[in-house]
Scaffold this active site. Structure first.
Site, PDB file in Angstrom:
ATOM      1  N   LYS A 188     -69.807  54.133   2.373  1.00  0.00           N
ATOM      2  CA  LYS A 188     -68.403  53.057   3.659  1.00  0.00           C
ATOM      3  C   LYS A 188     -67.575  53.633   2.226  1.00  0.00           C
ATOM      4  O   LYS A 188     -67.485  52.818   1.076  1.00  0.00           O
ATOM      5  CB  LYS A 188     -68.989  52.436   3.675  1.00  0.00           C
ATOM      6  CG  LYS A 188     -68.532  51.143   4.338  1.00  0.00           C
ATOM      7  CD  LYS A 188     -66.224  51.073   3.863  1.00  0.00           C
ATOM      8  CE  LYS A 188     -66.577  50.348   3.018  1.00  0.00           C
ATOM      9  NZ  LYS A 188     -65.006  49.854   2.584  1.00  0.00           N
ATOM     10  N   CYS A 296     -63.925  49.757 -15.000  1.00  0.00           N
ATOM     11  CA  CYS A 296     -64.957  49.113 -15.762  1.00  0.00           C
ATOM     12  C   CYS A 296     -65.556  48.974 -16.304  1.00  0.00           C
ATOM     13  O   CYS A 296     -66.187  48.532 -17.039  1.00  0.00           O
ATOM     14  CB  CYS A 296     -65.844  48.993 -14.368  1.00  0.00           C
ATOM     15  SG  CYS A 296     -67.418  49.903 -14.560  1.00  0.00           S
TER      16      CYS A 296
END
Length: 510
Positions: A188, A296
């Site tokens: 996904k 990140c």
């Protein structure tokens, strides 16, 4: 050129392209009636409409993967290796096409997009050695006539939920080891930039991966919850913000799944007085503003120790006007737009918030952003940032770099260790003893010594500590192989039939 690439290229003429799911080796248009817009952030124009999966469509993908798994898990390691070498070559040969998807949907400059694909390719290359990675142990004659050995076997159907900031690399970090280990995979991807995932699915089919082993379903929370709650999915890997990572971990484990959920970060870069200031300034600008800070592992806080602060701020300030912000497809651009208008506006709001909280605005990126309908924000620099400020505490996820001044090494380390995040950290110094002590003292999963973004190479594993990771295992590398398999120990005896007898006693090893 593949079907997805052809449609994507045609959409550049102004037509909005429909982005469908990929199930059982083919594109499958969504039936839920729900979808979401996909933009080119450089110009602020919608270029795609991505289907959002219903619970039933996720179930279809999982059932397809379950059927494919039954035969895929039996494929020999030598054949899987051969397949992965073909996958490696196809991804390598089409790396520029993949990079273009990233630039046109995410906004990062093309050179950065190519670098992303290269880092994902490293994990695919690592998985070409899957026979070595799945070797078990063997103990002959553990007891008289008895051998004991260990093996690792795939879990079944596993899923990945991936973020917008690395639409190609992070999925590769997941599907490559998962499939190499013998699992079937349901991806996904982010609904903000999903095309690279469907393009990758076409490449895997071209390489010879059996239909159903790799599937892509697009969507929002409906699709995420369907994955987390589906009984047919054995494990879920996630990369995203800490609140969502916590939700994924708690929901997935509550439904009996193995989960690795990588969350947010507030990465500090400590600069000691003895550091090479020019090197540190170059590193800070590259690591703070690369990919518009949407990483990140981006450096978002510089901790300047002692008299290093003034020189460091001055050196960074000199470099800021040289950072060229523009369309990622322009080879002159060094930093592209942010992924959406809403995210750009949220990041920009931290500049005012920092000023209100007492920080010094050295550079306001709104003043240097290109005049365009694109989602641009120039490079921003805040000095005198304090730990109690929101600009210190929050993961801004944009081109806003903060500087905190401290007097000692111990203060700097305490700031890192008291922060709720523990993804990456770096130290800049010429003192080897201090650097060695730092890697011993600091509480973070990845440490750089004169390296601002210490993302591990593919044969080590990536992941943080504290609120940057939920679960026990990091992603890719040896821990990735462990995550996508489970151990089994076999105790065997092949006695001489003439000496066979019933023994109801407890098994003995002596």
């Amino acid at each position: 050129m593949t079907e997805v690439a052809e449609q994507f290229t045609e959409s550049r003429a102004g037509e909005v392209t429909r982005i469908a799911h990929w199930i059982d080796g083919q594109r499958v248009e969504g039936k839920s009636g729900r979808s979401g817009p996909v933009y080119n952030p450089a110009v602020g124009i919608q270029t795609g409409e991505v289907d959002f999966a219903s619970t039933q469509e996720v179930d279809r993908a999982v059932q397809t993967a379950q059927r494919a798994f039954e035969s895929w898990r039996s494929v020999s390691l030598s054949r899987r290796t051969e397949l992965f070498f073909r996958i490696r070559e196809l991804v390598h040969d089409h790396s520029e096409e993949i990079a273009r998807f990233l630039t046109l949907e995410h906004g990062k400059v093309l050179s950065d997009a190519k670098g992303e694909v290269a880092r994902g390719l490293e994990v695919i290359e690592y998985c070409c050695g899957i026979p070595e990675l799945l070797k078990g142990g063997f103990s002959e004659q553990a007891s008289t006539g008895i051998d004991v050995y260990s093996i690792r076997q795939p879990l079944g159907v596993v899923a990945g939920i991936t973020p917008f900031n690395f639409p190609a690399m992070v999925p590769m970090w997941m599907w490559a080891p998962a499939i190499a280990c013998g699992n079937a995979f349901v991806l996904k991807p982010s609904e903000k930039d999903p095309s690279a995932s469907v393009f990758t699915a076409e490449l895997l089919k071209e390489a010879g991966l059996p239909d159903g082993v790799f599937n892509v379903v697009h969507g929002d929370k409906v699709a995420v919850d369907a994955i987390l709650e589906h009984r047919g999915i054995a494990a879920v890997s996630f990369v995203g913000s800490t609140p969502i990572a916590r939700y994924v971990y708690e929901t997935g484990t509550a439904n009996g799944k193995r989960v690795q959920a990588l969350g947010g970060a507030k990465n500090h870069m400590i600069v000691l007085p003895d550091a090479d200031i020019d090197m540190a300034a170059d590193a800070a600008v590259s690591a703070g503003y690369g990919s518009a800070g949407e990483r990140c592992m981006a450096v978002s806080l510089l901790v300047a120790v002692g008299h290093a602060a003034d020189d460091l701020v001055g050196a960074i300030k000199e470099r800021l006007p040289k950072v060229r912000v523009g369309d990622g497809m322009d080879p002159e651009s060094e930093m592209g737009p942010l992924v959406t208008r809403e995210h750009r506006d949220k990041v920009a709001s931290y500049i005012d918030r920092g000023r209100e909280e007492g920080a010094t605005v050295v550079a306001d990126g709104r003043e240097t952003a290109p005049e365009s309908d694109g989602f641009y924000l120039g490079v921003s620099l805040l000095d005198d940032v304090k730990p109690e400020m929101d600009v210190y505490k929050d993961e801004i996820f944009g081109p806003v770099l903060g500087i905190t001044r401290v007097d000692t090494y111990d203060e700097a380390v305490r700031l890192v260790n008291e922060n709720p995040y523990g993804n990456g950290v770096a130290i800049f110094t010429r003192d080897g003893g201090v650097a060695r002590q730092f890697q011993f003292d600091v509480k973070a999963g990845m440490v750089g010594v004169n390296v601002p973004i210490p993302v591990p190479v593919a044969y080590y594993s990536f992941g943080g500590w504290k609120s940057s990771l939920f679960g026990d295992l990091h992603i890719y590398g040896p821990e990735g192989i462990q995550f996508y398999t489970r151990g089994k120990v076999v105790t065997s005896r092949w006695p001489d039939p003439a000496t066979s007898k019933v023994d109801l006693g407890f098994p003995q090893t002596r």
